[in-house]
Motif scaffolding. Structure first.
Motif, PDB file in Angstrom:
ATOM      1  N   ARG A 142     -15.908   2.205 -49.469  1.00 55.74           N
ATOM      2  CA  ARG A 142     -16.113   3.639 -49.709  1.00 55.74           C
ATOM      3  C   ARG A 142     -14.819   4.416 -49.578  1.00 55.74           C
ATOM      4  N   GLU A 143     -13.990   4.012 -48.606  1.00 56.11           N
ATOM      5  CA  GLU A 143     -12.709   4.693 -48.420  1.00 56.11           C
ATOM      6  C   GLU A 143     -11.822   4.509 -49.645  1.00 56.11           C
ATOM      7  N   LYS A 144     -11.817   3.293 -50.189  1.00 54.41           N
ATOM      8  CA  LYS A 144     -11.023   3.023 -51.394  1.00 54.41           C
ATOM      9  C   LYS A 144     -11.537   3.856 -52.572  1.00 54.41           C
ATOM     10  N   MET A 145     -12.863   3.912 -52.709  1.00 47.45           N
ATOM     11  CA  MET A 145     -13.446   4.690 -53.790  1.00 47.45           C
ATOM     12  C   MET A 145     -13.130   6.172 -53.626  1.00 47.45           C
ATOM     13  N   ASP A 146     -13.140   6.669 -52.386  1.00 50.38           N
ATOM     14  CA  ASP A 146     -12.806   8.065 -52.128  1.00 50.38           C
ATOM     15  C   ASP A 146     -11.366   8.373 -52.512  1.00 50.38           C
ATOM     16  N   GLN A 147     -10.455   7.471 -52.127  1.00 49.93           N
ATOM     17  CA  GLN A 147      -9.048   7.690 -52.446  1.00 49.93           C
ATOM     18  C   GLN A 147      -8.822   7.687 -53.964  1.00 49.93           C
ATOM     19  N   GLU A 148      -9.508   6.782 -54.655  1.00 49.74           N
ATOM     20  CA  GLU A 148      -9.394   6.741 -56.113  1.00 49.74           C
ATOM     21  C   GLU A 148      -9.951   8.015 -56.736  1.00 49.74           C
ATOM     22  N   TYR A 149     -11.072   8.486 -56.198  1.00 44.60           N
ATOM     23  CA  TYR A 149     -11.688   9.712 -56.699  1.00 44.60           C
ATOM     24  C   TYR A 149     -10.768  10.913 -56.485  1.00 44.60           C
ATOM     25  N   ILE A 150     -10.160  11.006 -55.300  1.00 44.22           N
ATOM     26  CA  ILE A 150      -9.247  12.110 -55.005  1.00 44.22           C
ATOM     27  C   ILE A 150      -8.033  12.064 -55.933  1.00 44.22           C
ATOM     28  N   ALA A 151      -7.543  10.850 -56.207  1.00 48.90           N
ATOM     29  CA  ALA A 151      -6.389  10.708 -57.103  1.00 48.90           C
ATOM     30  C   ALA A 151      -6.730  11.192 -58.507  1.00 48.90           C
ATOM     31  N   VAL A 152      -7.933  10.846 -58.982  1.00 46.27           N
ATOM     32  CA  VAL A 152      -8.365  11.309 -60.310  1.00 46.27           C
ATOM     33  C   VAL A 152      -8.554  12.822 -60.297  1.00 46.27           C
ATOM     34  N   PHE A 153      -9.126  13.337 -59.218  1.00 42.47           N
ATOM     35  CA  PHE A 153      -9.328  14.781 -59.071  1.00 42.47           C
ATOM     36  C   PHE A 153      -7.985  15.508 -59.172  1.00 42.47           C
ATOM     37  N   ALA A 154      -6.975  14.985 -58.458  1.00 38.67           N
ATOM     38  CA  ALA A 154      -5.646  15.600 -58.472  1.00 38.67           C
ATOM     39  C   ALA A 154      -4.994  15.502 -59.858  1.00 38.67           C
ATOM     40  N   MET A 155      -5.157  14.351 -60.505  1.00 41.18           N
ATOM     41  CA  MET A 155      -4.579  14.161 -61.837  1.00 41.18           C
ATOM     42  C   MET A 155      -5.173  15.159 -62.837  1.00 41.18           C
ATOM     43  N   ARG A 156      -6.486  15.372 -62.746  1.00 41.64           N
ATOM     44  CA  ARG A 156      -7.139  16.301 -63.654  1.00 41.64           C
ATOM     45  C   ARG A 156      -6.687  17.741 -63.387  1.00 41.64           C
ATOM     46  N   ILE A 157      -6.456  18.069 -62.116  1.00 37.22           N
ATOM     47  CA  ILE A 157      -5.937  19.414 -61.797  1.00 37.22           C
ATOM     48  C   ILE A 157      -4.573  19.609 -62.435  1.00 37.22           C
ATOM     49  N   ARG A 158      -3.713  18.592 -62.330  1.00 40.63           N
ATOM     50  CA  ARG A 158      -2.374  18.688 -62.937  1.00 40.63           C
ATOM     51  C   ARG A 158      -2.459  18.853 -64.441  1.00 40.63           C
ATOM     52  N   GLN A 159      -3.440  18.208 -65.061  1.00 35.86           N
ATOM     53  CA  GLN A 159      -3.605  18.344 -66.512  1.00 35.86           C
ATOM     54  C   GLN A 159      -4.047  19.750 -66.893  1.00 35.86           C
ATOM     55  N   LEU A 160      -4.940  20.327 -66.085  1.00 32.49           N
ATOM     56  CA  LEU A 160      -5.432  21.672 -66.385  1.00 32.49           C
ATOM     57  C   LEU A 160      -4.438  22.754 -65.981  1.00 32.49           C
ATOM     58  N   TYR A 161      -3.645  22.462 -64.942  1.00 28.38           N
ATOM     59  CA  TYR A 161      -2.696  23.454 -64.422  1.00 28.38           C
ATOM     60  C   TYR A 161      -1.308  22.830 -64.342  1.00 28.38           C
ATOM     61  N   PRO A 162      -0.675  22.610 -65.473  1.00 29.79           N
ATOM     62  CA  PRO A 162       0.616  21.908 -65.489  1.00 29.79           C
ATOM     63  C   PRO A 162       1.745  22.651 -64.779  1.00 29.79           C
ATOM     64  N   SER A 163       1.579  23.950 -64.540  1.00 32.10           N
ATOM     65  CA  SER A 163       2.648  24.717 -63.903  1.00 32.10           C
ATOM     66  C   SER A 163       2.368  25.029 -62.438  1.00 32.10           C
ATOM     67  N   CYS A 164       1.346  24.433 -61.860  1.00 29.69           N
ATOM     68  CA  CYS A 164       1.126  24.676 -60.432  1.00 29.69           C
ATOM     69  C   CYS A 164       2.232  23.970 -59.649  1.00 29.69           C
ATOM     70  N   PRO A 165       2.582  24.449 -58.445  1.00 30.01           N
ATOM     71  CA  PRO A 165       3.685  23.879 -57.675  1.00 30.01           C
ATOM     72  C   PRO A 165       3.561  22.366 -57.487  1.00 30.01           C
ATOM     73  N   GLU A 166       4.675  21.703 -57.459  1.00 34.31           N
ATOM     74  CA  GLU A 166       4.718  20.248 -57.346  1.00 34.31           C
ATOM     75  C   GLU A 166       3.983  19.772 -56.095  1.00 34.31           C
ATOM     76  N   GLY A 167       3.086  18.820 -56.270  1.00 34.32           N
ATOM     77  CA  GLY A 167       2.355  18.230 -55.162  1.00 34.32           C
ATOM     78  C   GLY A 167       1.138  19.016 -54.709  1.00 34.32           C
ATOM     79  N   LEU A 168       0.982  20.225 -55.224  1.00 37.25           N
ATOM     80  CA  LEU A 168      -0.128  21.053 -54.789  1.00 37.25           C
ATOM     81  C   LEU A 168      -1.471  20.515 -55.275  1.00 37.25           C
TER      82      LEU A 168
END
Length: 239
Positions: free
Chosen positions: A124-150
């Motif tokens: 479950r922990e591995k699945m959570d980390q993968e989910y969070i990574a996808v969540f973050a990647m999608r945010i970067r795609q929608l908001y390409p100019s948000c501060p680095e790492g945010l």
């Protein structure tokens, strides 16, 4: 009243005040168990054939599942949760011999279940980390100019376990839609880029505070959603 899988015509509750059984007229003291029919008739557990049953508190899923399986009659027990405006399951009434059998079974395979729990936790922990990574990647795609790492910070906050935030909602986890992502980003902007929290300290209500900062939220969101100039193609020279 809560829906139950049982076909029983009544629900078992903890009594909130002193009552009296509508059948035998015996008193049902506050905090004791009573049975409530859909027409609001109240009876004691003895009149419903549950007087000799034991209350197995909620929490041990394996023990409850096995005790319920062995018991000829098992009944869930609820109590109202005013703060959440719903009924919480507090346990299950089961026959004494059924609980003894279930406890013996659980003791016999306790070591195996512990190993399985540990493996499941890692999975479950591995699945959570993968989910969070996808969540973050999608945010970067929608908001390409948000501060680095945010994007990672927002994703971790939105997906925090047991938080009830947008990233933990079942609908979001089943299908990560843009609306869930935008809600997470707007919440972050509201708390970090506006005086939203300070307005609460000054006595503003939730909707008042949100209305007061909505222009700032919209402006920052548009800025973060804009394409980075560094990544934009060079302008074409006029012919």
């Amino acid at each position: 009243m809560p829906d139950t899988e049982s076909e029983s015509p009544f629900i078992v509750f903890f009594s909130k005040q002193n009552e009296k059984c509508s059948r035998c007229s015996r008193p049902i003291m506050q905090g004791a168990l009573l049975c409530v029919y859909r027409n609001h008739k109240l009876t004691c557990t003895g009149c419903e054939g549950l007087g000799d049953h034991l209350l197995l508190p909620a929490g041990d899923v394996a023990l409850t599942r096995r005790a319920t399986k062995h018991s000829n009659v098992a009944h869930p027990v609820y109590s109202p949760e005013k703060r959440r405006n719903r009924y919480e399951r507090r346990g299950t009434l089961v026959e004494a011999y059924a609980l003894q059998l279930a406890e013996a079974e659980c003791e016999a395979d306790a070591a195996d279940r512990e190993v399985k729990r540990a493996k499941d936790a890692v999975r479950r922990e591995k699945m959570d980390q993968e989910y969070i990574a996808v969540f973050a990647m999608r945010i970067r795609q929608l908001y390409p100019s948000c501060p680095e790492g945010l994007e990672s910070e927002i994703a971790m906050h939105a997906c925090e376990k047991h938080s009830g935030r947008v990233g933990r909602r079942e609908a979001a986890r089943e299908e990560l839609d843009d609306e869930s992502l935008k809600l997470a980003v707007r919440a972050h902007i509201r708390h970090t880029e506006t005086p939203y929290d300070k307005l609460f300290e000054r006595g503003y209500k939730k909707e008042q505070a949100r209305d007061a900062v909505i222009d700032i939220v919209n402006r920052v969101e548009r800025k973060w959603a804009a394409e980075c100039l560094d990544n934009a193609p060079p302008p074409r020279m006029p012919a």
